[in-house]
Design an enzyme around this catalytic site. Structure first.
Site, PDB file in Angstrom:
ATOM      1  N   SER A   1       0.828  -1.196   0.000  1.00  0.00           N
ATOM      2  CA  SER A   1       0.000   0.000   0.000  1.00  0.00           C
ATOM      3  C   SER A   1       0.872   1.258   0.000  1.00  0.00           C
ATOM      4  O   SER A   1       1.660   1.458  -0.931  1.00  0.00           O
ATOM      5  CB  SER A   1      -0.970  -0.052   1.190  1.00  0.00           C
TER       6      SER A   1
ATOM      7  N   ASP B   1      -9.431  -4.381  -5.243  1.00  0.00           N
ATOM      8  CA  ASP B   1      -8.827  -3.245  -4.556  1.00  0.00           C
ATOM      9  C   ASP B   1      -9.242  -1.941  -5.229  1.00  0.00           C
ATOM     10  O   ASP B   1      -9.133  -1.815  -6.447  1.00  0.00           O
ATOM     11  CB  ASP B   1      -7.298  -3.404  -4.630  1.00  0.00           C
TER      12      ASP B   1
ATOM     13  N   HIS C   1      -7.377  -5.415  -1.150  1.00  0.00           N
ATOM     14  CA  HIS C   1      -6.265  -4.684  -0.556  1.00  0.00           C
ATOM     15  C   HIS C   1      -5.953  -5.295   0.812  1.00  0.00           C
ATOM     16  O   HIS C   1      -6.829  -5.829   1.479  1.00  0.00           O
ATOM     17  CB  HIS C   1      -6.699  -3.222  -0.381  1.00  0.00           C
TER      18      HIS C   1
END
Length: 315
Positions: free
Chosen positions: A163, A255, A285
């Site tokens: 991320s 995601d 995610h």
């Protein structure tokens, strides 16, 4: 939403349904302290237990605003010169620390059989952009210099992160290409990074809520971090991709920032870069940190590790 529902793995759906049933407050509606605590709680509930390793030791390195906390992981007490993995944690550059990604770091170090150094960079809003990436760069350069405190001579760096940490991974690859460190980056591994603007993408429209990372939490992170939209350190899609190191790029099909990762894959391809692109199907995610709650994601992490070994020629 599209007319056809996206594929969701059964164990992923069960976890998402369980989260929805909890009906807790959204990150954007929490205090900063509660948001950070919720991130710790999610990983504690959902991730596999940490592995026992021969070496788990806290360190410090100098940074632009004072010492940067680090944590060294190594499955071996003694180590010949070789690559060192440099890990940057996720959390929107706002939440997350050494503890939230401790289990994941032990797993990566064990599966790769390499030393790993996790970086506890400064977070926003206390330290907004570009503090986090400045700390990540300083730590990478310190590791590359093979300091005595590390006790492991580095022949190359392997930046990796999830991320926001995936974004930092790309940024550090670009920074060290423009101004080399003592040893080169031999591989970079951005996992579900935010490389380009995501707000008008198809993936954020389709997965804006109910898939762990939400549009409202992204807006919360963005308001706190305040990345410069005209600077490659904020949005690395703007950088020079012709100098990108060998790359393993990973996205997740459910995601909201999936398409940002795809944008980076296209940029690498257009630049003729050496890279492997993997999109994990049917998961969200943060899949790297929910391997206990969603057991199939352990195999996804192992697939990333296999790609890393392949790109390093260790196959």
């Amino acid at each position: 939403m599209t007319d056809q529902s996206p594929y969701i793995r059964p164990d992923m759906k069960a976890f998402l349904d369980a989260l929805a049933a909890m009906d807790g407050p959204k990150i954007a509606d929490m205090t900063l302290e509660d948001a950070r605590a919720s991130y710790v709680a999610l990983h504690a509930m959902a991730d596999r237990p940490a592995r026992d390793l021969a070496v788990i030791r806290d360190l410090m390195c100098p940074g632009p605003a004072g010492d940067i906390p680090l944590r060294l992981y190594d499955p071996r007490e003694d180590r010949e010169p070789g690559p060192v993995i440099t890990f940057f944690h996720g959390g929107g550059f706002v939440i997350g620390d050494l503890e939230t990604h401790h289990s994941l770091c032990t797993e990566i170090a064990a599966l790769m059989d390499l030393p790993l150094v996790a970086v506890d960079y400064r977070c926003a809003p206390e330290a907004p952009y570009p503090a986090a990436v400045e700390d990540c760069e300083a730590a990478a350069r310190w590791i590359a210099a093979s300091p005595e405190a590390l006790g492991r001579p580095a022949t190359g760096l392997i930046p990796i992160g999830d991320s926001a940490g995936g974004t930092a991974t790309i940024v550090i690859g670009q920074q060290l290409a423009a101004n080399p460190a003592d040893v080169p980056i031999v591989l970079q591994v951005p996992i579900f990074p935010l490389a380009s603007e995501a707000e008008n993408s198809a993936s954020i429209a389709e997965f804006s809520d109910g898939f762990i990372l939400t549009q409202s939490s992204m807006e919360f992170f963005d308001a706190a971090y305040q990345a410069d939209r005209n600077d490659a350190r904020g949005f690395p899609i703007l950088g020079d991709h012709t100098t990108a190191p060998p790359t393993v790029l990973v996205t997740a099909s459910l995601d909201p920032i999936r398409d940002s990762g795809r944008d980076y894959a296209k940029a690498l391809a257009d630049a003729g870069a050496d890279f492997t692109f993997i999109e994990m199907k049917g998961i969200t995610h943060s899949f790297t940190n929910i391997r206990q709650a969603v057991p199939s994601t352990q195999a996804d992490l192992e697939r990333v590790i296999a790609a890393m070994k392949f790109m390093l020629g260790d196959n």
